[in-house]
Design a protein around this motif. Structure first.
Motif, short mmCIF file in Angstrom:
data_model
loop_
_atom_site.label_atom_id
_atom_site.label_comp_id
_atom_site.label_asym_id
_atom_site.label_seq_id
_atom_site.Cartn_x
_atom_site.Cartn_y
_atom_site.Cartn_z
N ASN A 172 -31.08 3.34 49.30
CA ASN A 172 -30.65 2.45 48.22
C ASN A 172 -31.80 2.09 47.29
O ASN A 172 -32.96 2.05 47.70
CB ASN A 172 -30.06 1.16 48.78
CG ASN A 172 -28.73 1.37 49.46
OD1 ASN A 172 -28.66 1.56 50.67
ND2 ASN A 172 -27.66 1.37 48.68
N THR A 173 -31.43 1.82 46.04
CA THR A 173 -32.37 1.36 45.02
C THR A 173 -31.78 0.16 44.31
O THR A 173 -30.58 0.14 43.99
CB THR A 173 -32.66 2.46 44.00
OG1 THR A 173 -33.32 3.56 44.65
CG2 THR A 173 -33.56 1.95 42.88
N PHE A 174 -32.61 -0.84 44.05
CA PHE A 174 -32.23 -2.01 43.27
C PHE A 174 -33.26 -2.20 42.15
O PHE A 174 -34.44 -2.00 42.36
CB PHE A 174 -32.20 -3.27 44.14
CG PHE A 174 -31.10 -3.28 45.17
CD1 PHE A 174 -29.92 -3.97 44.93
CD2 PHE A 174 -31.26 -2.61 46.37
CE1 PHE A 174 -28.90 -3.98 45.87
CE2 PHE A 174 -30.25 -2.60 47.32
CZ PHE A 174 -29.07 -3.29 47.06
N PHE A 175 -32.78 -2.58 40.98
CA PHE A 175 -33.71 -2.91 39.91
C PHE A 175 -33.11 -4.03 39.06
O PHE A 175 -31.90 -4.21 39.00
CB PHE A 175 -34.05 -1.68 39.06
CG PHE A 175 -32.89 -1.01 38.39
CD1 PHE A 175 -32.51 -1.36 37.10
CD2 PHE A 175 -32.18 0.00 39.04
CE1 PHE A 175 -31.45 -0.73 36.47
CE2 PHE A 175 -31.11 0.63 38.43
CZ PHE A 175 -30.74 0.27 37.14
N THR A 176 -34.00 -4.79 38.44
CA THR A 176 -33.58 -5.92 37.62
C THR A 176 -33.90 -5.64 36.16
O THR A 176 -34.89 -4.96 35.85
CB THR A 176 -34.28 -7.22 38.06
OG1 THR A 176 -35.70 -7.02 38.07
CG2 THR A 176 -33.84 -7.61 39.47
N THR B 258 -30.51 -12.31 29.31
CA THR B 258 -29.68 -12.30 30.52
C THR B 258 -30.39 -11.48 31.59
O THR B 258 -30.82 -10.36 31.33
CB THR B 258 -28.30 -11.69 30.25
OG1 THR B 258 -27.65 -12.44 29.22
CG2 THR B 258 -27.44 -11.72 31.51
N ALA B 259 -30.52 -12.05 32.79
CA ALA B 259 -31.16 -11.35 33.90
C ALA B 259 -30.10 -10.63 34.73
O ALA B 259 -29.23 -11.27 35.33
CB ALA B 259 -31.94 -12.33 34.77
N ASP B 260 -30.14 -9.31 34.73
CA ASP B 260 -29.16 -8.49 35.45
C ASP B 260 -29.77 -7.85 36.67
O ASP B 260 -30.97 -7.53 36.69
CB ASP B 260 -28.62 -7.39 34.53
CG ASP B 260 -27.90 -7.93 33.30
OD1 ASP B 260 -27.34 -9.04 33.40
OD2 ASP B 260 -27.91 -7.25 32.26
N THR B 261 -28.95 -7.62 37.70
CA THR B 261 -29.37 -6.91 38.90
C THR B 261 -28.46 -5.70 39.10
O THR B 261 -27.24 -5.84 39.09
CB THR B 261 -29.30 -7.81 40.14
OG1 THR B 261 -30.11 -8.96 39.94
CG2 THR B 261 -29.79 -7.06 41.38
N TRP B 262 -29.06 -4.53 39.27
CA TRP B 262 -28.32 -3.27 39.42
C TRP B 262 -28.65 -2.63 40.77
O TRP B 262 -29.74 -2.84 41.32
CB TRP B 262 -28.70 -2.29 38.31
CG TRP B 262 -28.35 -2.72 36.93
CD1 TRP B 262 -29.05 -3.57 36.12
CD2 TRP B 262 -27.20 -2.32 36.17
NE1 TRP B 262 -28.42 -3.73 34.91
CE2 TRP B 262 -27.28 -2.96 34.90
CE3 TRP B 262 -26.12 -1.47 36.42
CZ2 TRP B 262 -26.31 -2.78 33.91
CZ3 TRP B 262 -25.16 -1.30 35.42
CH2 TRP B 262 -25.26 -1.94 34.19
N SER B 263 -27.73 -1.82 41.28
CA SER B 263 -27.97 -1.11 42.54
C SER B 263 -27.32 0.27 42.48
O SER B 263 -26.40 0.51 41.70
CB SER B 263 -27.40 -1.90 43.72
OG SER B 263 -25.98 -2.00 43.64
N CYS B 264 -27.81 1.15 43.32
CA CYS B 264 -27.22 2.48 43.46
C CYS B 264 -27.60 3.04 44.83
O CYS B 264 -28.51 2.55 45.49
CB CYS B 264 -27.68 3.43 42.35
SG CYS B 264 -29.48 3.57 42.17
N GLY B 265 -26.86 4.07 45.27
CA GLY B 265 -27.13 4.66 46.57
C GLY B 265 -25.98 4.51 47.54
O GLY B 265 -24.80 4.50 47.16
#
Length: 576
Positions: A386-390, A413-420
């Motif tokens: 998994n990967t997370f980035f803001t 706006t502070a966003d949080t994204w994920s993938c995997g």
């Protein structure tokens, strides 16, 4: 009651922050009742804030330092309790709010939970799983530089810079904590498949076997000494990794996968090396096109390789999963390479080409309307598959817009994204997905904000830290608040509150700390442990202690609490 909201998504939980901060989505109106700098502000009268202060401060304060109490070997699940309905509480009495805080100042330590099959979470227990956070007795009264846990072994760096190891992965017969590599002034550590990579304060990188037997029987190198004629062979087997550094340049950060390690230097350069005794990286995680066991250059198998694609880009942050790696540049570009079998690189998974050996830039801009928003990646974390980035997304003026008509112009706006891999809910998106090869928003950790009394406006709440285990994740919000007007106050003289921390993902070994096995696909908070089962206490969610002055022996030490997610194990520790 807080207990009734224990399994609600993070956005609901964050909306119930302490009196000094109200967090909400940007689309919501700002709260009409606020408390900051020790002064209450109400829209109609001054009496309405008392019940709010009473309920939230008592519950939030107990949760703030729930992990830092003097005694307790928590072997049972959380104890459900509540305040008597008719109990009368003096609103001016803050002793209940800060009692665990005071106790924490005198007794730093480590709490672990999750899989204990290999005696990592609690070496002295026969339990196969530790269901709820339990104090790790060996580290009582200690502050640490770093702490890492895996299902089979654990490693910590003491305040003095020595390496401590434990677990059956370290020794089948002597799996209790023991100092191994000492006298090197170590500052951080990475656990790999069969080796430990440790970084010293002067930038040296040590690679040593996880196994105690191999450490003792393996080849020993000759060590120098500043005292003439005092040099000799080392007491255990280890190697020193030697990236080709420039004058005055040194390695400042390390991140480890199962078979590789990523290194970041003070000049913003990135190096990689093999970190497994048995397996050479074969999924492109070294970031060198065409590099395999057969094509590697002459020299040791763990030779360091500079990631040439990133030359001249000034990398500021690195991250590593089991078989992939990422680098974030100072100008906000995110590069990834390695295994993409679950879409952890954020690009389409191609069965015929499941890995990428050349770093490429993740096209984040395509997920935003470029005529209205300017996105900049601010942080990255990885683990498992998994990967997370803001991302900070700034509202800009569109081509056909007039500034006077755009109310949120310039807002961030502070966003949080994920993938995997998301089959255990590890994406935090509320969905159970086997492969997620395009980034998806973690909505419960996106668009959060709080009212800033100094600027008199709403400001975004960023993530302070994300720790990614193999199947589960913990995120800490950077929402430390204070109703004290003196910045020089020590914690025991101020009204500071803690950082919100949320958990989600796989829970097959109770690694989420909820006391139950059910997985969580959305961020949720967990309860702070009760000090005693004999005396009911108000239920409250867990918060982490911010930087503060605590007592270690006879010394006052600046410390904070940090969270760590490993392979089926979790921990919170007092860090110096």
């Amino acid at each position: 009651m807080l207990a009734s909201r224990a399994r609600h998504p993070a956005t609901q939980a964050v909306r119930h922050l302490r009196p000094s901060t109200f967090a909400t989505r940007r689309s919501l109106n700002a709260p009409s009742r606020r408390l900051a700098s020790g002064k209450a502000q109400t829209s109609n009268s001054s009496s309405g804030w008392i019940p709010t202060l009473l309920g939230v401060s008592v519950a939030g304060g107990v949760g703030f330092l729930g992990y830092s109490y003097l005694t307790g070997d928590w072997k049972e699940a959380w104890i459900d309790s509540q305040l008597p309905k008719n109990e009368i509480i003096d609103v001016n009495d803050l002793r209940a709010q800060f009692i665990q805080e005071k106790r924490s100042l005198r007794s730093p330590g480590v709490f672990t939970w999750g899989s204990n099959e290999y005696k990592v979470a609690d070496p002295g227990s026969k339990d196969a799983d530790i269901k709820t956070p339990r104090r790790f007795k060996y580290f009582n009264g200690q502050v640490l530089r770093d702490f890492k846990v895996d299902e089979k072994s654990g490693a910590a760096i003491t305040e003095d810079g020595d390496l401590v190891q434990w677990g059956k992965g370290f020794s089948d017969t002597d799996f209790k904590p023991r100092k191994t590599l000492t006298g090197k002034s170590l500052v951080s550590v990475a656990l790999c498949e069969s080796r430990i990579i440790a970084l010293s304060s002067d930038g040296n990188i040590y690679s040593l076997p996880l196994s105690k037997a191999v450490q003792e029987s393996g080849p020993k190198i000759r060590e120098g000494s500043w005292v003439p004629f005092r040099g000799g062979k080392s007491t255990l087997s280890y190697r020193i990794l030697n990236p080709a550094l420039g004058l005055g340049e040194k390695v400042t950060t390390i991140r480890g996968g199962q078979e590789h390690v990523v290194m970041l230097t003070s000049s913003g350069r990135v190096f990689t090396a093999a970190s497994s005794t048995e397996n050479y990286p074969s999924l492109g995680q070294l970031g060198v096109p065409g590099l395999t066991w057969t094509t590697r250059p002459s020299g040791p198998a763990d030779s360091c390789h500079e990631v040439a694609t990133l030359k001249g880009m000034k990398v500021k942050e690195i991250a590593s999963g089991d078989y992939h790696a990422l680098a974030l540049t100072k100008d906000g570009r995110l590069f990834g390479w390695g295994d993409n079998s679950f879409g952890q690189l954020g690009v389409q998974f191609i069965p015929s080409e499941p890995s990428v050996d050349t770093p490429f830039a993740l096209p984040v801009e395509k997920y935003y309307r470029k005529e209205f928003y300017a996105p900049t990646i601010t942080g990255v974390a990885a683990g498992g598959a998994n990967t997370f980035f803001t991302v900070d997304s700034k509202r800009i003026l569109g081509r056909d817009e007039e500034a006077a008509n755009v109310r949120d112009l310039g807002s961030v706006t502070a966003d949080t994204w994920s993938c995997g891999r998301g089959i255990w809910g590890t994406l935090g998106s509320g969905k159970w997905i086997h492969i997620q090869d395009s980034p998806i928003k973690v909505k419960d950790l996106t668009g959060l904000g709080e009212y800033d009394e100094k600027t008199k406006q709403m400001t975004p709440i960023h993530l302070r830290n994300i720790s990614v285990g193999t199947t589960h994740v913990a995120a800490v919000l950077d929402n430390k608040t204070s109703i004290s007007t003196k910045k020089t106050d020590s914690l025991d003289k101020s009204n500071d509150f803690g950082y919100e921390v949320f958990w989600w993902g796989g829970n097959e070994h109770f690694q989420l700390g909820t006391g139950k096995r059910s997985n969580q696909s959305r961020p949720t908070y967990i309860k702070a442990p009760q000090e005693s089962s004999k005396k009911p206490e108000p239920e409250a969610r867990l918060q982490l202690m911010p930087q503060h002055k605590g007592r270690v022996g006879k010394r006052n030490v600046n410390m904070e609490q940090r969270v760590e997610c490993g392979r089926n194990v979790s921990a919170i520790y007092s860090a110096v």
